[in-house]
Design an enzyme around this catalytic site. Structure first.
Site, mmCIF file in Angstrom:
data_model
loop_
_atom_site.group_PDB
_atom_site.id
_atom_site.type_symbol
_atom_site.label_atom_id
_atom_site.label_comp_id
_atom_site.label_asym_id
_atom_site.label_seq_id
_atom_site.Cartn_x
_atom_site.Cartn_y
_atom_site.Cartn_z
ATOM 1 C CB SER A 171 -0.913 0.017 1.225
ATOM 2 O OG SER A 171 -1.622 -1.192 1.332
HETATM 3 N N1 SAH Z 1 -0.784 -4.934 4.026
HETATM 4 C C1 SAH Z 1 -0.018 -5.258 2.835
HETATM 5 C C2 SAH Z 1 -0.738 -4.879 1.547
HETATM 6 C C3 SAH Z 1 -1.621 -5.930 1.201
HETATM 7 S S1 SAH Z 1 -2.370 -6.045 -0.372
HETATM 8 C C4 SAH Z 1 1.357 -4.649 2.861
HETATM 9 O O1 SAH Z 1 1.668 -3.896 3.786
HETATM 10 O O2 SAH Z 1 2.146 -4.971 1.965
HETATM 11 C C5 SAH Z 1 -3.714 -7.062 0.165
HETATM 12 C C6 SAH Z 1 -3.349 -8.475 0.543
HETATM 13 O O3 SAH Z 1 -4.524 -9.090 1.046
HETATM 14 C C7 SAH Z 1 -2.888 -9.327 -0.639
HETATM 15 O O4 SAH Z 1 -1.644 -9.869 -0.377
HETATM 16 C C8 SAH Z 1 -3.974 -10.380 -0.739
HETATM 17 O O5 SAH Z 1 -3.490 -11.648 -1.176
HETATM 18 C C9 SAH Z 1 -4.478 -10.446 0.678
HETATM 19 N N2 SAH Z 1 -5.819 -11.012 0.844
HETATM 20 C C10 SAH Z 1 -6.926 -10.822 0.082
HETATM 21 N N3 SAH Z 1 -7.968 -11.523 0.573
HETATM 22 C C11 SAH Z 1 -7.509 -12.167 1.693
HETATM 23 C C12 SAH Z 1 -8.110 -13.050 2.637
HETATM 24 N N4 SAH Z 1 -9.386 -13.430 2.553
HETATM 25 N N5 SAH Z 1 -7.340 -13.517 3.654
HETATM 26 C C13 SAH Z 1 -6.032 -13.159 3.761
HETATM 27 N N6 SAH Z 1 -5.419 -12.338 2.884
HETATM 28 C C14 SAH Z 1 -6.135 -11.841 1.870
#
Ligand code: SAH
Length: 229
Positions: free
Chosen positions: A76
């Site tokens: 992000s």
């Molecule tokens: N917080 C992260 C950014 C994440 S992008 C950082 O600091 O880099 C969003 C993430 O959520 C992705 O990696 C995606 O695979 C994950 N995601 C989406 N749906 C999810 C779920 N149901 N359970 C766990 N992770 C999930």
């Protein structure tokens, strides 16, 4: 207010002044955009974002933008990380759940503010890489779990704070159920193919209070563990 990082301090040194300038700009940008909580700014100052971005994007590590990571996901934008962290009102006694580990950057920032952080990721590749990074950086109060965060994580519940870092089309009830009384949950809420709003939920004895905050764009929160990768 936190002090401006000194050139040469901690992550910089003689010969690394461009990096120090980048980091100084980074904090100034966050402050200019309205992040005022000194502990949050300190946490973003402490965590080396370059360790969490894909090597090709190393030069952009301190630019205020989201960047691609493996599995078609993103790390992000720093402002959004800072904003959501500030809204989460994390204290040193808090047990925090993050849904969507991605690179592990948001979890690392939270680890500087919380007692401990449990972070769930549905892609094995991302969960393993994040776990390695967090270990290397000695953020020992973070546990990365491979699984579906939409279903909640009852083994470690209740949580004082919950942050979801992927866009939810509706408020996931299992997460509301796992929030402690007095707890706060922050998540991007809205359609997967359009902008979403950051929503802040506070669980009180009388029910859930809701505040709709800034507009954002996140990758989707999807059900189930990813079958590949
Ligand atoms: N917080 C992260 C950014 C994440 S992008 C950082 O600091 O880099 C969003 C993430 O959520 C992705 O990696 C995606 O695979 C994950 N995601 C989406 N749906 C999810 C779920 N149901 N359970 C766990 N992770 C999930």
């Amino acid at each position: 207010m936190p002090s401006v990082p000194k050139a040469g301090a901690k992550h910089g040194g003689i010969g690394e002044s461009a990096d120090s300038v980048g980091r100084m700009e980074f904090l100034l940008t966050l402050r200019r955009r309205g992040i005022a909580d000194a502990a949050v700014l300190r946490a973003l100052d402490e965590v080396p974002r370059e360790e969490f971005v894909t090597p090709n994007y190393g030069d952009a590590a301190y630019a205020d933008q989201a960047l691609p990571i493996d599995c078609g996901q993103t790390i992000s934008q720093p402002y959004v990380v800072a904003y959501m962290t500030e809204q989460l009102e994390v204290g040193p006694e808090h047990h925090v759940l993050e849904v969507g580990t991605g690179s592990g950057y948001q979890a690392a920032v939270l680890s500087r503010l919380a007692r401990d952080v449990v972070s769930v990721e549905r892609y094995r590749t991302l969960a393993e890489a994040a776990r390695r990074r967090l270990e290397k950086l000695r953020y020992h109060n973070v546990t990365v779990v491979l699984g579906d965060g939409l279903a909640g994580l009852p083994a470690n519940a209740p949580y004082d704070r919950i942050i979801v870092t992927a866009a939810a089309e509706s408020i996931p009830q299992p997460l509301v159920d796992e929030l402690a009384e007095g707890g706060i949950m922050v998540l991007p809420l809205g359609p997967h193919d359009d902008a979403q709003r950051i929503v802040k939920l506070t669980k009180t004895a009388d029910g859930i209070e809701r505040e709709d905050l800034i507009w954002v764009r996140f990758v989707p929160l999807l059900p189930g563990q990813a079958r590949e990768l």
